[in-house]
Design a protein around this motif. Sequence first.
Motif, PDB file in Angstrom:
ATOM      1  N   THR B  37     -38.235   5.670  65.928  1.00 10.69           N
ATOM      2  CA  THR B  37     -37.985   6.755  65.459  1.00 10.69           C
ATOM      3  C   THR B  37     -36.828   7.370  65.701  1.00 10.69           C
ATOM      4  O   THR B  37     -36.403   8.758  65.392  1.00 10.69           O
ATOM      5  CB  THR B  37     -39.327   7.603  65.898  1.00 10.69           C
ATOM      6  OG1 THR B  37     -39.222   7.627  67.363  1.00 10.69           O
ATOM      7  CG2 THR B  37     -40.520   7.326  65.398  1.00 10.69           C
ATOM      8  N   SER B  38     -35.899   6.687  66.442  1.00 11.33           N
ATOM      9  CA  SER B  38     -34.593   7.367  66.778  1.00 11.33           C
ATOM     10  C   SER B  38     -33.443   7.064  66.150  1.00 11.33           C
ATOM     11  O   SER B  38     -32.749   7.886  66.035  1.00 11.33           O
ATOM     12  CB  SER B  38     -34.294   6.951  68.387  1.00 11.33           C
ATOM     13  OG  SER B  38     -34.264   5.540  68.218  1.00 11.33           O
ATOM     14  N   GLN B  40     -32.194   7.116  62.867  1.00 13.14           N
ATOM     15  CA  GLN B  40     -31.763   8.333  61.904  1.00 13.14           C
ATOM     16  C   GLN B  40     -31.246   9.422  62.776  1.00 13.14           C
ATOM     17  O   GLN B  40     -30.354  10.289  62.430  1.00 13.14           O
ATOM     18  CB  GLN B  40     -32.860   8.628  60.776  1.00 13.14           C
ATOM     19  CG  GLN B  40     -32.684   7.816  59.684  1.00 13.14           C
ATOM     20  CD  GLN B  40     -33.795   6.738  59.741  1.00 13.14           C
ATOM     21  OE1 GLN B  40     -34.743   6.657  60.830  1.00 13.14           O
ATOM     22  NE2 GLN B  40     -33.868   6.080  58.514  1.00 13.14           N
ATOM     23  N   ALA B  41     -32.056   9.813  63.832  1.00  9.35           N
ATOM     24  CA  ALA B  41     -31.779  11.010  64.812  1.00  9.35           C
ATOM     25  C   ALA B  41     -30.323  10.793  65.416  1.00  9.35           C
ATOM     26  O   ALA B  41     -29.690  11.837  65.408  1.00  9.35           O
ATOM     27  CB  ALA B  41     -32.810  11.117  65.779  1.00  9.35           C
ATOM     28  N   GLY B 128     -40.575  10.508  70.121  1.00 11.89           N
ATOM     29  CA  GLY B 128     -40.892  10.263  68.618  1.00 11.89           C
ATOM     30  C   GLY B 128     -42.060   9.326  68.535  1.00 11.89           C
ATOM     31  O   GLY B 128     -42.012   8.287  67.731  1.00 11.89           O
ATOM     32  N   THR B 147     -38.819  12.465  63.569  1.00 11.83           N
ATOM     33  CA  THR B 147     -37.306  12.135  63.900  1.00 11.83           C
ATOM     34  C   THR B 147     -36.278  13.242  63.744  1.00 11.83           C
ATOM     35  O   THR B 147     -35.360  13.225  64.585  1.00 11.83           O
ATOM     36  CB  THR B 147     -37.014  11.163  62.776  1.00 11.83           C
ATOM     37  OG1 THR B 147     -37.711   9.745  62.856  1.00 11.83           O
ATOM     38  CG2 THR B 147     -35.458  10.607  63.130  1.00 11.83           C
ATOM     39  N   SER B 148     -36.551  14.211  62.931  1.00 13.45           N
ATOM     40  CA  SER B 148     -35.723  15.274  62.921  1.00 13.45           C
ATOM     41  C   SER B 148     -35.652  16.305  64.212  1.00 13.45           C
ATOM     42  O   SER B 148     -34.817  16.745  64.742  1.00 13.45           O
ATOM     43  CB  SER B 148     -35.873  16.185  61.692  1.00 13.45           C
ATOM     44  OG  SER B 148     -37.153  16.303  61.161  1.00 13.45           O
ATOM     45  N   VAL B 150     -36.286  14.704  67.130  1.00 12.57           N
ATOM     46  CA  VAL B 150     -36.048  13.876  67.921  1.00 12.57           C
ATOM     47  C   VAL B 150     -34.394  14.323  68.152  1.00 12.57           C
ATOM     48  O   VAL B 150     -33.735  14.509  69.300  1.00 12.57           O
ATOM     49  CB  VAL B 150     -35.875  12.182  67.770  1.00 12.57           C
ATOM     50  CG1 VAL B 150     -35.259  11.656  68.638  1.00 12.57           C
ATOM     51  CG2 VAL B 150     -37.449  11.989  67.957  1.00 12.57           C
ATOM     52  N   GLU B 151     -33.712  14.374  66.994  1.00 14.32           N
ATOM     53  CA  GLU B 151     -32.398  14.805  66.743  1.00 14.32           C
ATOM     54  C   GLU B 151     -32.217  16.137  67.232  1.00 14.32           C
ATOM     55  O   GLU B 151     -31.163  16.549  68.220  1.00 14.32           O
ATOM     56  CB  GLU B 151     -31.941  14.778  65.214  1.00 14.32           C
ATOM     57  CG  GLU B 151     -30.525  15.080  65.218  1.00 14.32           C
ATOM     58  CD  GLU B 151     -30.121  15.090  63.664  1.00 14.32           C
ATOM     59  OE1 GLU B 151     -30.941  14.602  62.816  1.00 14.32           O
ATOM     60  OE2 GLU B 151     -29.056  15.499  63.294  1.00 14.32           O
TER      61      GLU B 151
END
Lengths: 212, 468
Positions: B37-38, B40-41, B128, B147-148, B150-151
């Motif tokens: 899940t990281s 894209q973050a 995530g 994910t968003s 996570v960012e």
Amino acid sequence: MEKFEKLTAIVAPIDRPNVDTDAIIPKQFLKSIKRTGFGPNLFDEWRYLDHGEPGMDNSKRKLNPEFVLNQSRYKDAKILLARDNFGCGSSREHAPWALQDYGFRAIIAPSYADIFFNNSFKNGILLIILDAAIVDRLFKAVTAQVGYQLTIDLAANMIKTPEGETISFEVDEFRKHRLLNGLDDIGLTLQQTDDIKAYEVRRRQEAPWLFS
Amino acid sequence: MAGRTLYDKIWDAHVVRDNGDGTALIYIDRHLVHEVTSPQAFEGLRLAGRKPWRVDVNLATPDHNVPTTDRSKGIADPVSRTQVETLDQNCREFGITEFKMEDLRQGIVHVIGPEQGATLPGMTVVCGDSHTSTHGAFGALAFGIGTSEVEHVLATQCLVQKKSRSMLIRVDRKAGPSVTAKDIVLAIIGKIGTAGGTGYAVEFAGEAIRDLSIEGRMTLCNMAIEAGARAGMVAADQKTIDYVRGRPYAPKDMHWAMAEGAWRDLVSDADAKFDAVVTLDATTFVPQVTWGTSPEMVVAVGARVPDPARESDPVKRDGMQKALDYMGLKANTPITSIAVDKVFIGSCTNSRIEDLRAAAVAIKGGKVASTVKLAMVVPGSGLVKQQAEQEGLDKIFLEAGFEWRDPGCSMCLAMNADRLEPGERCASTSNRNFEGRQGQGGRTHLVSPAMAAAAAIAGHFIDIGKLG
Ligand code: SF4
């Protein structure tokens, strides 16, 4: 996030209702570890004559000449004109990522799927809701005139047609503020940097073990 | 002023700013990161030219995609390999501590956080991953994020959150000796259902919960999410403090003394008000086995597979019939006569040292039944594996005919090569028995480690309570 103030651009029409997220970006592309680079696979099944898979050289694939985005008159389109319930289906953010990566900055339609609506604004795409009758009129105008452009003035909540007509639209104030200033969720939180730093100073006193 | 719940206390201590609309900006103390899940973050950070707000609170490890055999060969599947390599690159680029695949400390993210002392009482912990609720066992507020988010945590150390309602699940009196934490949580889910905790932050309390070890409490909180609650928690007590003491990331010296004092207040006040209260009696609990495709489809091991004909609600009846069809089971079959093809002991629910000890005890010198195609033990981390080998547990498993693997999520979700074939039936210590979760067409029965081991030896479920 890129700011959205005023945009004058070619309009591309996708003339069907219920365009789902699988049509926008087919699921075989969701395995990617990226959020960019989906543009060449936007509307993949409609755009190409063969079946698309990640890792293919899209420039070598056979295009479907019938599909709107493959027609030269819509080449630089940045505004998408669509029908009811655009963006229905999955909640993944890949659909707005693909639209944005392709170059779309605004969509005009009578209605959108809920999650897609939110996700698009989060990613800096302006979604405009207009009456079905007005949208219908725009479809006719776009197909009748090669090079048809619209001007969207977000600050004024106004669309200008080449004929000089103005169409007003509504957009949530909070979302408008974000787009005008190019603020994503993170940008918004970072406006509160002082609060976060003050919290850290205070918390470091109370619970220093969390900061060592 | 009315008393505050444990949840109130942790929430209040983390409000950076109250937005006045029911949401608040909440500070995050610990962020755990895995490879799925990281990516894209991290890419989002890079695209926006942002840096992590605090690198020191992030701890990363690959777990979902790692192979559990012969790691020297690397990862065969290209999608899995790319995800793990991307995590390595991102951690290197942003300066985040990562326990890589070859590191002895690598393991399932929810096992290594507590093991390292990176999860502490009173913290806000996010990852995530929905099973982040596990960390609530320490009197922490822990929940899974997308994910968003996570960012967002990486960039700001904060999250915008709406406060949940609070639920107290009190399990009074003592559970019998054959009843494990897994049986308690399955019984709770069987009672309140998989949506019972939706919208709530759940606190587990009562004598049966206090009696659980910290690892048992992790098993319990791990499955809070299967009851619909994003966060589950247990108040901190002496056991919590003893468990944390001396771990690599735990506070030291003067800080330890301060922290210990603060942690003693991590309990709900006697006059605290909960939005909902559920009370259960532990003396009624017995070992549990799920029979369907949702964790709430669970019965006592001594019972029979329920009969949809006896269900009056047509929607429920239909759901039961569908589950039975998928599971290849007939109504009214005694649970103890259900034979298994595979046995999986592992996952963030039950892969800690106490779980492995309990499984080893249940083997009692027996051999895996000839009808069982594969019985595997996948420790939750490299350190759990090492500890088990020091205690000689690996020999017990190997001699009985179990495979002894390397740490990771493994057959919990079958993202690596470990999976069920269509139609295969598995006694599994994991947390989800959804259709296809352990492999397409695979049939999952959720059980405790002792039950899984006993089923491997017998070839079918047995009433471990009765054996004494
Ligand atoms: S062990 Fe299973 S539930 Fe736990 S983190 Fe891994 S995949 Fe998720």
